[in-house]
Design a protein around this motif. Structure first.
Motif, PDB file in Angstrom:
ATOM      1  N   LEU A 299      -9.536  -4.224  59.184  1.00 56.79           N
ATOM      2  CA  LEU A 299      -9.622  -2.949  59.886  1.00 56.79           C
ATOM      3  C   LEU A 299     -10.203  -1.892  58.960  1.00 56.79           C
ATOM      4  N   ILE A 300     -10.787  -0.866  59.572  1.00 57.94           N
ATOM      5  CA  ILE A 300     -11.151   0.332  58.828  1.00 57.94           C
ATOM      6  C   ILE A 300     -10.472   1.519  59.493  1.00 57.94           C
ATOM      7  N   VAL A 301      -9.841   2.335  58.666  1.00 54.69           N
ATOM      8  CA  VAL A 301      -9.164   3.543  59.133  1.00 54.69           C
ATOM      9  C   VAL A 301     -10.056   4.716  58.767  1.00 54.69           C
TER      10      VAL A 301
ATOM     11  N   ASP B 216     -11.877  10.512  53.598  1.00 51.51           N
ATOM     12  CA  ASP B 216     -11.847   9.108  53.187  1.00 51.51           C
ATOM     13  C   ASP B 216     -11.889   8.180  54.392  1.00 51.51           C
ATOM     14  N   SER B 217     -12.456   7.006  54.175  1.00 50.35           N
ATOM     15  CA  SER B 217     -12.315   5.873  55.091  1.00 50.35           C
ATOM     16  C   SER B 217     -11.705   4.735  54.288  1.00 50.35           C
ATOM     17  N   ILE B 218     -10.683   4.094  54.844  1.00 52.38           N
ATOM     18  CA  ILE B 218      -9.943   3.066  54.110  1.00 52.38           C
ATOM     19  C   ILE B 218     -10.116   1.717  54.794  1.00 52.38           C
ATOM     20  N   PHE B 219     -10.602   0.726  54.037  1.00 44.63           N
ATOM     21  CA  PHE B 219     -10.693  -0.644  54.547  1.00 44.63           C
ATOM     22  C   PHE B 219      -9.370  -1.368  54.294  1.00 44.63           C
ATOM     23  N   LEU B 220      -8.918  -2.099  55.293  1.00 49.60           N
ATOM     24  CA  LEU B 220      -7.702  -2.899  55.178  1.00 49.60           C
ATOM     25  C   LEU B 220      -8.029  -4.348  55.500  1.00 49.60           C
ATOM     26  N   ALA B 221      -7.672  -5.251  54.592  1.00 53.78           N
ATOM     27  CA  ALA B 221      -7.854  -6.674  54.891  1.00 53.78           C
ATOM     28  C   ALA B 221      -6.935  -7.093  56.036  1.00 53.78           C
ATOM     29  N   ASN B 222      -5.771  -6.417  56.159  1.00 51.54           N
ATOM     30  CA  ASN B 222      -4.852  -6.626  57.284  1.00 51.54           C
ATOM     31  C   ASN B 222      -4.379  -8.077  57.377  1.00 51.54           C
ATOM     32  N   GLN B 223      -3.953  -8.600  56.238  1.00 50.89           N
ATOM     33  CA  GLN B 223      -3.444  -9.978  56.168  1.00 50.89           C
ATOM     34  C   GLN B 223      -1.963  -9.948  55.796  1.00 50.89           C
TER      35      GLN B 223
END
Length: 770
Positions: free
Chosen positions: A299-301, A320-327
């Motif tokens: 995901l990207i927030v 900011d934009s935050i990338f999440l691997a979301n695992q």
């Protein structure tokens, strides 16, 4: 059959007594429009019938001598009703009557929806319910355009944005039925009244403009087949306000009124407070449900504040934009998502966005931030996740390394992997594509093409649950796809070889990111070019786009109006300037404009900069920041090494927007190092900052034969650094501050830039009052 129709119509009128009069009116209009029986004939017959009635209280309401203005009596209305029912039953089918009834029902629902949407403080979910009811009405004739437009405007103001320039465009393209799926993916309390913000608004609007089948443009099918948007969810602006109150963080909204030094010093603490804050239980349940539904996908927030992506104030790269691997477990993923949202919220209180707001007279505006949560566009390659390519496109090309490129055709910065390397100032090189001639490169030789190519790739590491940067060799070992042949070429024996067929690259030789086969195919540059032109036509100004490509699909990620300079005059460089008064003369990457009467020149030579320790390189940004504020209101320019604002201190002074925003022009001195020069800023968030602040930008290439660069013209001048900032006097060797009228009595520095002929001249001359 007539009897059945008659009975059907009467049943409808009895079933819908509140709509009966409207149904009769619409049946009457249809009878008239189809020339079955005119309204005048029905009215006249009703008057005659009423006039023939016995003398009762009803009859005296009708006076045949009273002229055209009178009120209908009860009996007259009954006769009109009977005649309409009679003629409609004789001439319309049951299906036609149902269609008219559905239309009346729809218009009444539309009136009710518009009235509710215009009520102050109406809750999001009450309005959402009414939108859903309206969208699920049986199909009928479209409601009048004026009515539909009024409802669209009211709903856009409630759900998306109340920016008038946005609404002026959006009301033509975003329909009521388009809002229902957006509402279903919106998170927030049932009683809240928030919006989804500017970034979300820009993406929704751009996609609708491109694919709108009702717009009159015939190319909507082309875009429907070739353009997608990522799956998106929206956390409304009122959630942000509740977040501040719930965590006792409201006081930090007043950071904007503090000095820039206080903002700078306190921001790290604020960021940690926001990252470790929490949401109310109802919002956490919604976020948990969202994560459970979409599963373990990256995901990207992203921020989507009310001020973002507006005309003239894009806030490019400010939040900011935050990338999440979301695992991992649902609890771990929820915790990471909440922390990411908090960090994005906090980024609006950093020095850059607050200084930017001050510059654009937006400081007193209550900035409310929505959040855009999107599935990251990409493909899985082993433990890594990334798009095959991504980048940014601009409706104007400020980087014209040859006159064969047209300014109005636009520019693309293209990278392999995540698009972060296309917009951030990192130690790498994207592929620069002038859309006039996409295969035309600024580099001349295969060795230069290899050097000025992307060396590192940003990806999501699913195993470590992090966003990482890998070398090209490291990631190529993981990727198995025929589409690699569009991206990678091979360097061997001083030649660049493009793959043939689906062979990605030759095993012998070095892989080089060129995108040659992608550009030879022409489909991608044609798509980008057509998108830019269509969106510019709708926006009535050029736009910039962010995009990504994965799984054989092109995704639009963002769209906003592009701020650009409007210079109509032809720039004529002055003749007969004495050689000993010329600071520089260039013939490459020249913008358009004139800067007169520059009083101060702040100059850092790249060779001197390279000699100082890394700690001093970082500290030099603070010195520039002090000078930036001290000279506010003065006309000054900055000249420095490599890349201003780079995160890599070896490439340039690591200033932020708030450190340089008072200058009139910035020069990046691109000295050769090992035979090569640094990549220029065109197309980065940094560059857009300069354009919006009306700060000119130009690279200087002192080592090119076509460039004349003479810093010695100021050798007799005193360095004012120690007088302006005594604390940093020790930097005098590396940083020069010249007050031009003090060096050259009653004279100033002037810069002429001729974009059409790619020539510029910087020189010392008397004050110019033109």
């Amino acid at each position: 059959m007539i009897d059945k129709t008659y009975e059907h119509l009467n049943n409808i009128l009895q079933k819908h007594p509140n709509l009966a009069e409207k149904i009769i009116q619409n049946l009457l209009i249809q009878l008239h429009n189809r020339k079955i029986v005119s309204i005048d004939k029905i009215y006249q017959h009703s008057r005659e019938m009423a006039a023939s009635l016995p003398d009762t209280g009803d009859k005296k309401k009708y006076n045949p001598n009273a002229g055209k203005v009178h009120q209908w009596g009860k009996k007259e209305k009954e006769y009109i009703r009977k005649m309409v029912i009679k003629h409609a039953s004789e001439n319309f089918s049951i299906e036609e009557i149902d269609r008219i009834v559905n239309y009346v029902s729809k218009t009444e629902k539309a009136f009710a929806l518009e009235n509710i949407a215009n009520l102050p403080g109406v809750s999001f979910w009450l309005l959402a319910e009414k939108v859903h009811e309206f969208c699920n009405l049986p199909e009928a004739e479209p409601i009048p355009l004026s009515m539909a437009t009024g409802i669209r405007v009211a709903l856009l103001k409630n759900f998306i944005s109340d920016n008038l320039q946005f609404i002026r465009i959006a009301r033509k393209h975003i329909r009521i039925t388009d809002l229902d799926p957006i509402i279903k993916r919106t998170l927030g309390s049932e009683t809240g009244t928030g919006k989804i913000g500017g970034k979300a608004a820009g993406l929704i609007l751009a996609y609708k403009i491109l694919t709108d089948e009702y717009s009159g443009d015939e190319d909507y099918e082309y875009f429907q087949k070739n353009v997608y948007v990522p799956e998106s969810y929206y956390l409304r602006t009122d959630v942000f306000e509740d977040f501040l109150a719930y965590n006792g963080l409201v006081e930090y909204q007043n950071q904007k009124y503090k000095s820039i030094d206080e903002i700078h010093d306190e921001y790290p603490l604020i960021r940690e407070l926001f990252k470790n804050a929490d949401f109310q239980p109802a919002i956490k349940r919604q976020l948990r449900h969202l994560l459970d539904k979409i599963g373990e996908v990256p995901l990207i927030v992203r921020s989507s504040s009310l001020l973002e992506d507006n005309f003239g104030t894009s806030f490019s790269g400010k939040y900011d934009s935050i990338f999440l691997a979301n695992q991992g477990s649902l609890d771990d993923r929820l915790s990471a998502l909440i922390a990411a949202i908090g960090e994005v919220y906090s980024s609006g209180l950093g020095p850059d966005p607050l200084e930017y707001r001050k510059e654009h007279d937006l400081l007193d505006y209550f900035e409310s931030v929505a959040i855009l949560i999107q599935k990251v566009v990409g493909e899985r390659f082993g433990d890594y996740f990334m798009p095959l390519w991504a980048g940014v496109a601009f409706g104007r090309n400020e980087y014209r390394w040859t006159q064969q490129l047209k300014y109005e055709d636009g520019l693309v910065r293209l990278v392999f992997g995540m698009g972060t390397r296309a917009v951030d100032r990192v130690s790498d090189y994207p592929r620069m594509i002038g859309l006039t001639k996409p295969l035309l490169r600024p580099e001349a030789t295969p060795r230069e093409i290899k050097f000025y190519s992307q060396k590192k790739v940003d990806v999501i590491d699913l195993r470590s649950n992090t966003f990482v940067t890998m070398t090209l060799d490291e990631i190529l070992d993981k990727i198995k796809t025929p589409e690699l042949s569009k991206i990678i070429s091979t360097f061997k024996d001083n030649h660049i070889t493009d793959p043939i067929g689906n062979v990605s690259y030759q095993e012998e030789g070095q892989p080089v990111i060129t995108f040659n086969n992608l550009l030879k195919d022409k489909k991608f540059p044609e798509l980008i070019g057509r998108m830019l032109k269509k969106l510019e036509k709708a926006y009535n100004c050029p736009v910039d786009l962010e995009f990504a490509y994965a799984n054989q699909k092109f995704y639009l990620l963002q769209c906003r109006p592009l701020t650009h300079r409007l210079v109509e005059e032809k720039i004529q460089l002055p003749d007969h300037v004495p050689e000993n008064k010329i600071f520089f003369r260039t013939e490459r990457d020249v913008p358009c404009g004139v800067l007169r009467n520059i009083e101060y020149i702040i100059y850092c030579d790249p060779l001197d900069y390279n000699e100082i320790p890394d700690n001093d390189k970082s500290l030099l940004a603070r010195v520039i920041s002090k000078l930036n504020r001290l000279l506010e209101g003065k006309r000054f320019i900055l000249l420095g090494p490599g890349r201003w604002g780079s995160s890599n201190i070896k490439l340039g002074i690591p200033t932020r927007y708030s450190d340089i925003n008072k200058t009139k022009m910035i020069f990046e001195i691109a000295r050769e190092s090992g035979g090569y020069t640094p990549e220029v800023s065109y197309g980065t968030h940094f560059f857009q900052d300069l354009v919006e602040a009306n700060i000119f930008y130009m690279p200087l290439y002192p080592d090119l034969s076509s460039t004349f660069f003479n810093p010695g013209v100021f050798d007799t001048c005193d360095n004012m650094l120690g007088q302006l900032v005594p604390t940093y006097e020790r930097f005098q060797k590396v940083l020069k501050v010249y007050q031009v009228p003090r060096c050259f009595q009653a004279q100033y520095f002037h810069i002429y830039m001729d974009r059409d002929n790619q020539k510029s001249l910087g020189f010392i001359a008397p004050e110019d009052h033109s």
